[in-house]
Motif scaffolding. Structure first.
Motif, PDB file in Angstrom:
ATOM      1  N   LEU A  16       0.838  -1.196   0.000  1.00  9.97           N
ATOM      2  CA  LEU A  16       0.000   0.000   0.000  1.00  9.97           C
ATOM      3  C   LEU A  16       0.877   1.250   0.000  1.00  9.97           C
ATOM      4  O   LEU A  16       2.017   1.231   0.479  1.00  9.97           O
ATOM      5  CB  LEU A  16      -0.879   0.028   1.259  1.00  9.97           C
ATOM      6  N   LYS A  17       0.314   2.327  -0.497  1.00 10.95           N
ATOM      7  CA  LYS A  17       0.954   3.633  -0.344  1.00 10.95           C
ATOM      8  C   LYS A  17       0.381   4.273   0.916  1.00 10.95           C
ATOM      9  O   LYS A  17      -0.752   3.942   1.323  1.00 10.95           O
ATOM     10  CB  LYS A  17       0.629   4.509  -1.553  1.00 10.95           C
ATOM     11  N   TYR A  51       2.508   9.802  13.367  1.00 18.66           N
ATOM     12  CA  TYR A  51       1.458   8.844  13.029  1.00 18.66           C
ATOM     13  C   TYR A  51       0.915   8.972  11.600  1.00 18.66           C
ATOM     14  O   TYR A  51       0.453   8.001  11.026  1.00 18.66           O
ATOM     15  CB  TYR A  51       0.295   8.960  14.036  1.00 18.66           C
ATOM     16  N   ALA A  52       0.957  10.164  11.020  1.00 18.94           N
ATOM     17  CA  ALA A  52       0.325  10.345   9.704  1.00 18.94           C
ATOM     18  C   ALA A  52       1.079   9.559   8.636  1.00 18.94           C
ATOM     19  O   ALA A  52       2.312   9.613   8.559  1.00 18.94           O
ATOM     20  CB  ALA A  52       0.300  11.823   9.340  1.00 18.94           C
ATOM     21  N   GLY A  53       0.329   8.809   7.861  1.00 14.32           N
ATOM     22  CA  GLY A  53       0.940   8.017   6.803  1.00 14.32           C
ATOM     23  C   GLY A  53       1.631   6.769   7.301  1.00 14.32           C
ATOM     24  O   GLY A  53       2.366   6.115   6.559  1.00 14.32           O
ATOM     25  N   LYS A  54       1.422   6.438   8.583  1.00 19.69           N
ATOM     26  CA  LYS A  54       1.999   5.197   9.146  1.00 19.69           C
ATOM     27  C   LYS A  54       0.863   4.250   9.540  1.00 19.69           C
ATOM     28  O   LYS A  54      -0.214   4.723   9.915  1.00 19.69           O
ATOM     29  CB  LYS A  54       2.823   5.529  10.389  1.00 19.69           C
ATOM     30  N   ARG A 253       5.509  -7.609  12.986  1.00 24.26           N
ATOM     31  CA  ARG A 253       4.885  -8.244  11.830  1.00 24.26           C
ATOM     32  C   ARG A 253       3.567  -7.565  11.417  1.00 24.26           C
ATOM     33  O   ARG A 253       3.264  -7.447  10.234  1.00 24.26           O
ATOM     34  CB  ARG A 253       4.654  -9.735  12.122  1.00 24.26           C
ATOM     35  N   ILE A 254       2.778  -7.109  12.387  1.00 25.57           N
ATOM     36  CA  ILE A 254       1.474  -6.541  12.009  1.00 25.57           C
ATOM     37  C   ILE A 254       1.658  -5.300  11.143  1.00 25.57           C
ATOM     38  O   ILE A 254       0.855  -5.030  10.254  1.00 25.57           O
ATOM     39  CB  ILE A 254       0.602  -6.252  13.260  1.00 25.57           C
ATOM     40  N   VAL A 255       2.730  -4.562  11.357  1.00 22.40           N
ATOM     41  CA  VAL A 255       2.968  -3.364  10.536  1.00 22.40           C
ATOM     42  C   VAL A 255       3.172  -3.772   9.070  1.00 22.40           C
ATOM     43  O   VAL A 255       2.582  -3.201   8.143  1.00 22.40           O
ATOM     44  CB  VAL A 255       4.190  -2.575  11.067  1.00 22.40           C
ATOM     45  N   ASP A 261      -1.333  -5.553   3.073  1.00 23.53           N
ATOM     46  CA  ASP A 261      -2.801  -5.657   3.024  1.00 23.53           C
ATOM     47  C   ASP A 261      -3.279  -7.106   3.116  1.00 23.53           C
ATOM     48  O   ASP A 261      -4.129  -7.561   2.346  1.00 23.53           O
ATOM     49  CB  ASP A 261      -3.332  -5.004   1.729  1.00 23.53           C
ATOM     50  N   ILE A 262      -2.708  -7.829   4.069  1.00 20.16           N
ATOM     51  CA  ILE A 262      -3.100  -9.230   4.280  1.00 20.16           C
ATOM     52  C   ILE A 262      -4.291  -9.246   5.236  1.00 20.16           C
ATOM     53  O   ILE A 262      -4.173  -8.901   6.413  1.00 20.16           O
ATOM     54  CB  ILE A 262      -1.939 -10.059   4.852  1.00 20.16           C
TER      55      ILE A 262
END
Ligand code: FES
Length: 586
Positions: A16-17, A51-54, A253-255, A261-262
């Motif tokens: 993803l972007k 936080y923005a864009g993360k 890993r979640i990041v 996008d899993i």
């Protein structure tokens, strides 16, 4: 014991972007509301660039000061956050209702769906891109997974891990199982009060969930087999430093899962649920798994049925030598190689191509895992049972099904005919079971009515009905018991559970009377009352529906919405995969 690659596949995947992140809808727009939100993030000390864009990762934590099995979750949440920060995400810990199995009444099961509802709506209403689900004590695992599945964001389950082996009086003690055994012996007079107090003080020695193969170990293992944890996560004892390491890896890993996008829909396939059921059967897992896995599957759009459990049970050997079916405990299981080693040993029974949260397949995650103790994880040819660790019954007493764990029942009771002794409520059972005048012997069949999803309410774990004291004194330690409630996964005995439809809504169990002859035949998968149809019709016509348990509050919603045991006891309004609109952002 060390699992392979824990933090991501080397396979190229789409990414993803930043402006495609869900949270960008909150923070990436130019509007008065966005600036207001930014000002409130600044109120907590965060710069926009933090936080923005993360990927914003919700850590749903079921810790509370009354959640006995999750006392380490405050620390583990910090370790998950460390992993999220390291991987370039933004962690947000969110408390979710804690369901403490031993302390919550009438049953934590009453609130499983409330946790599911809360989890789903927390994730939906806040700017979350992914989630780590922190659970372990029985109902927390299915509750969190059901809710997060319905929301559909990338998610990883972080299991609480089992507590250390219990110990007292020179003996190793298992949660639940040895509590129930000790209580039976205290009532029989074979141990004294001092012995009993020693058991109580030593049976739960550390943070973590029950360390027998009870519901907690069953469901966290099922979550791993579903592909929802990093490999090896479910077996690590809660106080072990490798549990803290697993928390960090999970945060990392979640990041990456968010960027890739899993989604749960890619993981929770019919094959994944077959893997979970097969795992539960090979472990000799809790009967509660039937209710929970059916509910979880339905959230994923998979039609898992009781018949599927029974079919897989006929081909799956029970190879985990763990209490209550076997001898050892979860700490021993971990030392013996843990779940990865067990799954590798039975790889031929699994769909090894099933994808998992780390981007590898289940087969890749278990490849090469070694068994270090063949007495804990048995060779297939030395299985405790070659098949049938759970059995689904049908018959005129349970037209929609019932379940029994043959491995935990005395073999002579697998085919049994006896005279019913009926208790209309748990209160009546408690009042009468030790009455010296109760007309009961070892061949009798104890029946408890009005203890199901609506009758209990909440389908409490009362299904291991106590053996009458006068029979204990004669040395009886098992007899046939039947109810529409559940039993703890740490329990044992010839207990038929989850009778559906339940007696409270007029299921056939409501029609049984003391003196009726009951016939159980596990090999034939039958449970019947030998009463002629004309007599049953007469009783059915005379039956009066009890008043609803609740008139207001959550209980009233539960009463209106809950389904029967064979359908997973989910709420009608929450089941299925119909999409719920995303909140509008103004
Ligand atoms: Fe929490 Fe058993 S009481 S898992």
């Amino acid at each position: 014991m060390t699992a392979p690659d824990q933090t991501g596949s080397s396979q190229p995947r789409k990414r993803l972007k930043p402006e495609e992140l869900r949270s960008w809808r909150w923070f990436g727009r130019e509007s008065m509301r966005t600036y207001n939100q930014r000002s409130r993030m600044a109120q907590m000390g965060y710069a926009y660039s933090d936080y923005a864009g993360k990927p914003i990762i919700a850590i749903l934590n079921t810790w509370s000061e009354i959640s006995t099995c999750h006392t380490h979750f405050k620390q583990r949440a910090e370790e998950i956050k460390r992993g999220v920060w390291q991987a370039g995400g933004f962690p947000v810990e969110m408390p979710a209702i804690s369901l403490s199995e031993t302390l919550q009444k009438p049953s934590a099961m009453l609130y499983r769906n409330l946790l599911a509802l809360e989890s789903e709506e927390l994730l939906r209403s806040y700017p979350c891109d992914g989630a780590v689900l922190m659970g372990g004590c029985d109902k927390t695992t299915p509750g969190l997974i059901m809710g997060a599945t319905s929301m559909g964001l990338p998610m990883i389950f972080m299991p609480a891990g089992p507590m250390l082996n219990g110990s007292a009086g020179g003996k190793t003690l298992g949660s639940g199982s040895d509590m129930f055994k000790g209580w039976t012996e205290l009532r029989a007079g074979t141990i004294n009060q001092d012995d009993w107090e020693e058991i109580l003080s030593g049976i739960a020695r550390s943070p973590g969930h029950c360390m027998t193969m009870g519901t907690a170990s069953t469901m966290t293992s099922a979550a791993e087999a579903l592909g929802l944890t990093l490999p090896g996560a479910a077996s690590i004892p809660a106080p072990d430093s490798r549990h803290a390491q697993m928390a960090v890896r999970t945060g990392q890993r979640i990041v990456e899962m968010v960027w890739q996008d899993i989604r749960p829909a890619q993981i929770l396939t019919p094959e994944a649920f077959d893997n979970a059921v097969t795992t539960v059967l090979a472990l000799g897992g809790s009967t509660n798994a039937l209710v929970h896995l059916i509910a979880m599957a339905r959230r994923a759009g998979v039609q898992l049925t009781l018949d599927r459990f029974d079919k897989l049970a006929t081909t799956t050997p029970l190879i985990a030598n763990l209490r209550p079916s076997g001898k050892h405990l979860m700490e021993d299981f971990y030392r013996a190689g843990g779940l990865r080693a067990l799954l590798e040993r039975m790889r031929h029974k699994l769909h090894t191509n099933a994808p998992t949260v780390n981007g590898l397949t289940l087969g890749e995650n278990i490849a090469g895992a070694k068994v270090f103790n063949d007495d804990v994880i048995l060779p297939i040819e030395q299985a405790l049972l070659s098949e049938g660790s759970l059995a689904v019954l049908k018959g005129n007493l349970c037209p929609d099904g019932a379940v029994i764990k043959p491995a935990a029942a005395e073999p002579h009771l697998h085919q049994h005919t006896g005279r019913a002794i009926v208790f209309a409520s748990y209160a009546e059972l408690s009042a009468r079971i030790d009455d010296p005048d109760l007309d009961v012997d070892a061949t009798s069949v104890l029946i408890l009515q009005n203890a199901g999803p609506l009758g209990g309410p909440g389908m409490p774990e009362w299904g291991q009905l106590p053996i009458p004291k006068k029979l204990l004194a004669q040395g009886v330690r098992d007899m046939l018991r039947i109810s529409d409630c559940r039993m703890s996964g740490t329990s044992y005995g010839a207990c038929v559970l989850h009778v559906a439809p339940e007696s409270f809504i007029g299921g056939p169990l409501a029609l049984v009377q003391t003196g009726d002859i009951i016939k159980l035949d596990i090999p034939a998968r039958r449970l019947d009352m030998l009463v002629d149809e004309a007599e049953l019709a007469r009783r059915r016509a005379a039956w009066v529906q009890p008043a609803p348990r609740y008139q207001r509050g959550y209980g009233a919603i539960f009463s209106q919405q809950v389904t029967q045991a064979d359908q997973g006891c989910d709420f009608v309004m929450l089941a299925g995969t119909q999409s719920t609109p995303e909140p509008d952002i103004y």
